[in-house]
Motif scaffolding. Structure first.
Motif, PDB file in Angstrom:
ATOM      1  N   LEU A  33      44.654  68.517 102.408  1.00  0.00           N
ATOM      2  CA  LEU A  33      44.760  67.779 103.665  1.00  0.00           C
ATOM      3  C   LEU A  33      43.454  68.013 104.426  1.00  0.00           C
ATOM      4  O   LEU A  33      43.383  68.792 105.373  1.00  0.00           O
ATOM      5  CB  LEU A  33      45.970  68.253 104.462  1.00  0.00           C
ATOM      6  CG  LEU A  33      47.326  67.999 103.807  1.00  0.00           C
ATOM      7  CD1 LEU A  33      48.448  68.620 104.628  1.00  0.00           C
ATOM      8  CD2 LEU A  33      47.561  66.504 103.639  1.00  0.00           C
ATOM      9  N   ASP A  34      42.417  67.332 103.965  1.00  0.00           N
ATOM     10  CA  ASP A  34      41.068  67.575 104.465  1.00  0.00           C
ATOM     11  C   ASP A  34      40.943  67.453 105.978  1.00  0.00           C
ATOM     12  O   ASP A  34      40.290  68.265 106.627  1.00  0.00           O
ATOM     13  CB  ASP A  34      40.067  66.635 103.786  1.00  0.00           C
ATOM     14  CG  ASP A  34      39.902  66.936 102.305  1.00  0.00           C
ATOM     15  OD1 ASP A  34      40.093  68.103 101.913  1.00  0.00           O
ATOM     16  OD2 ASP A  34      39.587  66.007 101.544  1.00  0.00           O
ATOM     17  N   LYS A  35      41.552  66.433 106.546  1.00  0.00           N
ATOM     18  CA  LYS A  35      41.442  66.224 108.001  1.00  0.00           C
ATOM     19  C   LYS A  35      42.066  67.395 108.761  1.00  0.00           C
ATOM     20  O   LYS A  35      41.540  67.827 109.790  1.00  0.00           O
ATOM     21  CB  LYS A  35      42.107  64.915 108.410  1.00  0.00           C
ATOM     22  CG  LYS A  35      41.461  63.693 107.818  1.00  0.00           C
ATOM     23  CD  LYS A  35      40.493  63.107 108.804  1.00  0.00           C
ATOM     24  CE  LYS A  35      40.021  61.775 108.252  1.00  0.00           C
ATOM     25  NZ  LYS A  35      38.683  61.493 108.567  1.00  0.00           N
ATOM     26  N   ALA A  36      43.178  67.910 108.280  1.00  0.00           N
ATOM     27  CA  ALA A  36      43.822  69.058 108.938  1.00  0.00           C
ATOM     28  C   ALA A  36      42.931  70.286 108.853  1.00  0.00           C
ATOM     29  O   ALA A  36      42.766  71.017 109.833  1.00  0.00           O
ATOM     30  CB  ALA A  36      45.186  69.339 108.308  1.00  0.00           C
ATOM     31  N   TRP A  37      42.345  70.526 107.668  1.00  0.00           N
ATOM     32  CA  TRP A  37      41.444  71.673 107.509  1.00  0.00           C
ATOM     33  C   TRP A  37      40.226  71.534 108.415  1.00  0.00           C
ATOM     34  O   TRP A  37      39.802  72.488 109.061  1.00  0.00           O
ATOM     35  CB  TRP A  37      41.013  71.830 106.057  1.00  0.00           C
ATOM     36  CG  TRP A  37      42.073  72.428 105.197  1.00  0.00           C
ATOM     37  CD1 TRP A  37      42.806  71.791 104.238  1.00  0.00           C
ATOM     38  CD2 TRP A  37      42.538  73.782 105.219  1.00  0.00           C
ATOM     39  NE1 TRP A  37      43.693  72.671 103.666  1.00  0.00           N
ATOM     40  CE2 TRP A  37      43.554  73.898 104.251  1.00  0.00           C
ATOM     41  CE3 TRP A  37      42.199  74.902 105.965  1.00  0.00           C
ATOM     42  CZ2 TRP A  37      44.235  75.081 104.000  1.00  0.00           C
ATOM     43  CZ3 TRP A  37      42.871  76.097 105.730  1.00  0.00           C
ATOM     44  CH2 TRP A  37      43.873  76.172 104.750  1.00  0.00           C
ATOM     45  N   GLU A  38      39.659  70.329 108.465  1.00  0.00           N
ATOM     46  CA  GLU A  38      38.486  70.104 109.312  1.00  0.00           C
ATOM     47  C   GLU A  38      38.812  70.340 110.777  1.00  0.00           C
ATOM     48  O   GLU A  38      38.022  70.948 111.510  1.00  0.00           O
ATOM     49  CB  GLU A  38      37.948  68.694 109.094  1.00  0.00           C
ATOM     50  CG  GLU A  38      37.299  68.514 107.731  1.00  0.00           C
ATOM     51  CD  GLU A  38      37.023  67.059 107.388  1.00  0.00           C
ATOM     52  OE1 GLU A  38      37.123  66.187 108.283  1.00  0.00           O
ATOM     53  OE2 GLU A  38      36.703  66.794 106.217  1.00  0.00           O
ATOM     54  N   ALA A  39      39.964  69.861 111.224  1.00  0.00           N
ATOM     55  CA  ALA A  39      40.368  70.061 112.616  1.00  0.00           C
ATOM     56  C   ALA A  39      40.555  71.546 112.920  1.00  0.00           C
ATOM     57  O   ALA A  39      40.123  72.028 113.970  1.00  0.00           O
ATOM     58  CB  ALA A  39      41.656  69.291 112.906  1.00  0.00           C
ATOM     59  N   LEU A  40      41.165  72.259 112.012  1.00  0.00           N
ATOM     60  CA  LEU A  40      41.380  73.693 112.197  1.00  0.00           C
ATOM     61  C   LEU A  40      40.053  74.439 112.281  1.00  0.00           C
ATOM     62  O   LEU A  40      39.802  75.208 113.198  1.00  0.00           O
ATOM     63  CB  LEU A  40      42.223  74.254 111.046  1.00  0.00           C
ATOM     64  CG  LEU A  40      42.356  75.774 110.975  1.00  0.00           C
ATOM     65  CD1 LEU A  40      43.126  76.297 112.183  1.00  0.00           C
ATOM     66  CD2 LEU A  40      43.041  76.177 109.680  1.00  0.00           C
ATOM     67  N   ILE A  41      39.197  74.205 111.337  1.00  0.00           N
ATOM     68  CA  ILE A  41      37.947  74.936 111.239  1.00  0.00           C
ATOM     69  C   ILE A  41      36.999  74.587 112.384  1.00  0.00           C
ATOM     70  O   ILE A  41      36.264  75.444 112.872  1.00  0.00           O
ATOM     71  CB  ILE A  41      37.305  74.701 109.860  1.00  0.00           C
ATOM     72  CG1 ILE A  41      38.189  75.324 108.776  1.00  0.00           C
ATOM     73  CG2 ILE A  41      35.904  75.284 109.798  1.00  0.00           C
ATOM     74  CD1 ILE A  41      37.878  74.863 107.384  1.00  0.00           C
TER      75      ILE A  41
END
Length: 147
Positions: A33-41
């Motif tokens: 879930l790339d978008k979720a990881w990007e938002a988190l990071i």
């Protein structure tokens, strides 16, 4: 520090830090879930070392695997020791309020990772559980908190 990192960079750091190599502990990138990881990071500061972040990722991945995959149980004692070690490794220069803020940030970071891994594993159970089954088989230094 983590504002511009991609999930691929984070996974590479896990490898560099002597912890689980991405292919050993996570499903194929197609299942991320790339978008979720990007938002988190993008919202994280630099409150953890690369090794601590890699360990936190590994703990969250395994905790999600225990929930979603058959034949795995959490070793509560080892898990508690590993997460406590991350929390206790505080800067000696922090005042009490900063120590508490850091602890809260670590718990939020763990919870967010755990949630994303739960979502990824729920969406793609077979490859996720195959990756969980491989945890501990590789000689990569990652802490194993599953029985």
């Amino acid at each position: 520090m983590f504002r511009n990192f991609s999930i691929c960079t984070l996974l590479m750091l896990s490898s560099i830090a002597g912890h689980a190599v991405a292919q050993d502990i996570v499903p194929a990138d197609d299942y991320r879930l790339d978008k979720a990881w990007e938002a988190l990071i993008s919202e994280e500061g630099s409150f953890l070392s690369q090794q601590q972040m890699a360990t936190l990722n590994s703990l969250a991945f395994q905790a999600a695997g225990v929930r979603l995959c058959d034949d795995h149980k959490l070793d509560h004692k080892t898990f508690a020791e590993q997460i406590s070690a991350i929390i206790a490794a505080s800067d000696k220069d922090l005042v009490e309020e900063q120590v508490e803020q850091r602890k809260a940030s670590i718990m939020i970071a763990f919870g967010a990772r755990y949630g994303i891994f739960l979502a990824e594993g729920s969406l793609h159970a077979d490859p996720f559980c195959r990756a969980i089954a491989e945890v501990g088989k590789a000689e990569n230094g990652a802490p194993v908190v599953m029985k």
